[in-house]
Write a protein that holds these residues in place. Structure first.
Motif, PDB file in Angstrom:
ATOM      1  N   LEU A  81     -15.079  11.407 -80.254  1.00 11.84           N
ATOM      2  CA  LEU A  81     -14.158  10.269 -80.195  1.00 11.84           C
ATOM      3  C   LEU A  81     -13.343  10.268 -78.902  1.00 11.84           C
ATOM      4  N   ALA A  82     -13.134  11.447 -78.345  1.00 13.55           N
ATOM      5  CA  ALA A  82     -12.334  11.563 -77.128  1.00 13.55           C
ATOM      6  C   ALA A  82     -13.057  11.065 -75.881  1.00 13.55           C
ATOM      7  N   ILE A  83     -14.372  10.932 -75.940  1.00 11.94           N
ATOM      8  CA  ILE A  83     -15.146  10.564 -74.746  1.00 11.94           C
ATOM      9  C   ILE A  83     -14.607   9.293 -74.096  1.00 11.94           C
ATOM     10  N   THR A  84     -14.359   8.261 -74.885  1.00 11.62           N
ATOM     11  CA  THR A  84     -13.939   6.981 -74.301  1.00 11.62           C
ATOM     12  C   THR A  84     -12.464   6.964 -73.921  1.00 11.62           C
ATOM     13  N   THR A  85     -11.728   7.974 -74.321  1.00  6.82           N
ATOM     14  CA  THR A  85     -10.308   8.048 -73.987  1.00  6.82           C
ATOM     15  C   THR A  85     -10.053   8.966 -72.795  1.00  6.82           C
ATOM     16  N   ILE A  86     -10.681  10.138 -72.797  1.00  2.00           N
ATOM     17  CA  ILE A  86     -10.407  11.112 -71.735  1.00  2.00           C
ATOM     18  C   ILE A  86     -11.553  11.262 -70.744  1.00  2.00           C
ATOM     19  N   GLY A  87     -12.692  10.649 -71.042  1.00  3.89           N
ATOM     20  CA  GLY A  87     -13.832  10.692 -70.133  1.00  3.89           C
ATOM     21  C   GLY A  87     -14.810  11.812 -70.447  1.00  3.89           C
ATOM     22  N   TRP A  88     -16.016  11.632 -69.910  1.00  2.00           N
ATOM     23  CA  TRP A  88     -17.097  12.587 -70.141  1.00  2.00           C
ATOM     24  C   TRP A  88     -16.769  14.009 -69.703  1.00  2.00           C
ATOM     25  N   PRO A  89     -16.312  14.228 -68.475  1.00  2.00           N
ATOM     26  CA  PRO A  89     -16.126  15.613 -68.034  1.00  2.00           C
ATOM     27  C   PRO A  89     -15.166  16.411 -68.927  1.00  2.00           C
ATOM     28  N   ARG A  90     -14.033  15.814 -69.259  1.00  2.73           N
ATOM     29  CA  ARG A  90     -13.054  16.538 -70.090  1.00  2.73           C
ATOM     30  C   ARG A  90     -13.544  16.690 -71.519  1.00  2.73           C
ATOM     31  N   ALA A  91     -14.225  15.664 -72.041  1.00  7.26           N
ATOM     32  CA  ALA A  91     -14.758  15.765 -73.398  1.00  7.26           C
ATOM     33  C   ALA A  91     -15.867  16.822 -73.464  1.00  7.26           C
ATOM     34  N   LEU A  92     -16.723  16.858 -72.448  1.00 12.78           N
ATOM     35  CA  LEU A  92     -17.781  17.876 -72.435  1.00 12.78           C
ATOM     36  C   LEU A  92     -17.196  19.279 -72.314  1.00 12.78           C
ATOM     37  N   ALA A  93     -16.108  19.403 -71.553  1.00 12.18           N
ATOM     38  CA  ALA A  93     -15.439  20.706 -71.479  1.00 12.18           C
ATOM     39  C   ALA A  93     -14.935  21.095 -72.863  1.00 12.18           C
ATOM     40  N   ALA A  94     -14.306  20.151 -73.557  1.00 10.91           N
ATOM     41  CA  ALA A  94     -13.801  20.433 -74.905  1.00 10.91           C
ATOM     42  C   ALA A  94     -14.942  20.808 -75.847  1.00 10.91           C
ATOM     43  N   MET A  95     -16.078  20.126 -75.708  1.00 14.21           N
ATOM     44  CA  MET A  95     -17.239  20.467 -76.534  1.00 14.21           C
ATOM     45  C   MET A  95     -17.675  21.904 -76.289  1.00 14.21           C
ATOM     46  N   SER A  96     -17.634  22.332 -75.030  1.00 10.89           N
ATOM     47  CA  SER A  96     -18.035  23.710 -74.736  1.00 10.89           C
ATOM     48  C   SER A  96     -17.035  24.700 -75.338  1.00 10.89           C
ATOM     49  N   TRP A  97     -15.749  24.341 -75.367  1.00 14.99           N
ATOM     50  CA  TRP A  97     -14.745  25.224 -75.955  1.00 14.99           C
ATOM     51  C   TRP A  97     -14.929  25.327 -77.471  1.00 14.99           C
ATOM     52  N   VAL A  98     -15.332  24.221 -78.095  1.00 15.30           N
ATOM     53  CA  VAL A  98     -15.627  24.251 -79.528  1.00 15.30           C
ATOM     54  C   VAL A  98     -16.819  25.172 -79.757  1.00 15.30           C
ATOM     55  N   GLU A  99     -17.842  25.049 -78.933  1.00 14.65           N
ATOM     56  CA  GLU A  99     -19.041  25.872 -79.075  1.00 14.65           C
ATOM     57  C   GLU A  99     -18.746  27.356 -78.880  1.00 14.65           C
ATOM     58  N   ASP A 100     -17.722  27.682 -78.107  1.00 16.71           N
ATOM     59  CA  ASP A 100     -17.329  29.093 -77.931  1.00 16.71           C
ATOM     60  C   ASP A 100     -17.083  29.764 -79.277  1.00 16.71           C
ATOM     61  N   LEU A 101     -16.683  28.980 -80.272  1.00 17.48           N
ATOM     62  CA  LEU A 101     -16.248  29.553 -81.544  1.00 17.48           C
ATOM     63  C   LEU A 101     -17.291  29.469 -82.643  1.00 17.48           C
ATOM     64  N   VAL A 102     -18.469  28.991 -82.343  1.00 18.91           N
ATOM     65  CA  VAL A 102     -19.497  28.831 -83.368  1.00 18.91           C
ATOM     66  C   VAL A 102     -19.740  30.134 -84.129  1.00 18.91           C
ATOM     67  N   GLY A 103     -19.758  31.239 -83.434  1.00 22.18           N
ATOM     68  CA  GLY A 103     -19.981  32.535 -84.077  1.00 22.18           C
ATOM     69  C   GLY A 103     -18.825  33.023 -84.919  1.00 22.18           C
ATOM     70  N   GLU A 104     -17.643  32.406 -84.778  1.00 24.33           N
ATOM     71  CA  GLU A 104     -16.466  32.832 -85.533  1.00 24.33           C
ATOM     72  C   GLU A 104     -16.269  32.052 -86.829  1.00 24.33           C
ATOM     73  N   GLU A 105     -17.139  31.072 -87.100  1.00 18.25           N
ATOM     74  CA  GLU A 105     -16.937  30.249 -88.298  1.00 18.25           C
ATOM     75  C   GLU A 105     -16.996  31.092 -89.551  1.00 18.25           C
ATOM     76  N   LYS A 106     -16.267  30.613 -90.549  1.00 13.65           N
ATOM     77  CA  LYS A 106     -16.209  31.337 -91.826  1.00 13.65           C
ATOM     78  C   LYS A 106     -17.537  31.389 -92.522  1.00 13.65           C
TER      79      LYS A 106
END
Length: 106
Positions: A81-106
């Protein structure tokens, strides 16, 4: 909750426990004072962190969102949802930060 807190934060918390306690209490009060559900509050906080573009903030918000019952798809949707508000580069960065935690999920 997994994840190591920054050293400067831990130092401040140890040096000023009364300020930290007041901050924690304010956070609890704000979190519980409105009509939004736990899940909704966690997704809003994630959206704020994504918008600010802070890696640590996104990591923290994702951990809290997971603990608050949000699914991986809920979290991914917030970032998309953030893509159209903050732009592709920042949204893709956020996506990578979310992916950093995939192994930590419950």
């Amino acid at each position: 909750m997994a994840g190591k807190l920054p050293e400067n934060f831990l130092r401040f918390k140890g040096t000023h426990p009364e300020i930290y306690a007041a901050f924690e209490e304010l956070g609890r009060t704000l979190h519980e004072s409105g009509p939004l559900s736990e899940r909704e509050r966690r997704l809003v906080k994630l959206g704020i962190a994504v918008g600010l573009g802070t890696e640590g903030g996104v990591h923290s918000a994702v951990r809290f969102a997971n603990a608050g019952g949000c699914s991986r798809e809920d979290i991914a949707h917030v970032v998309r949802l953030a893509i159209t508000t903050i732009g592709w580069p920042r949204a893709l960065a956020a996506m990578s930060w979310v992916e950093d935690l995939v192994g930590e999920e419950k």
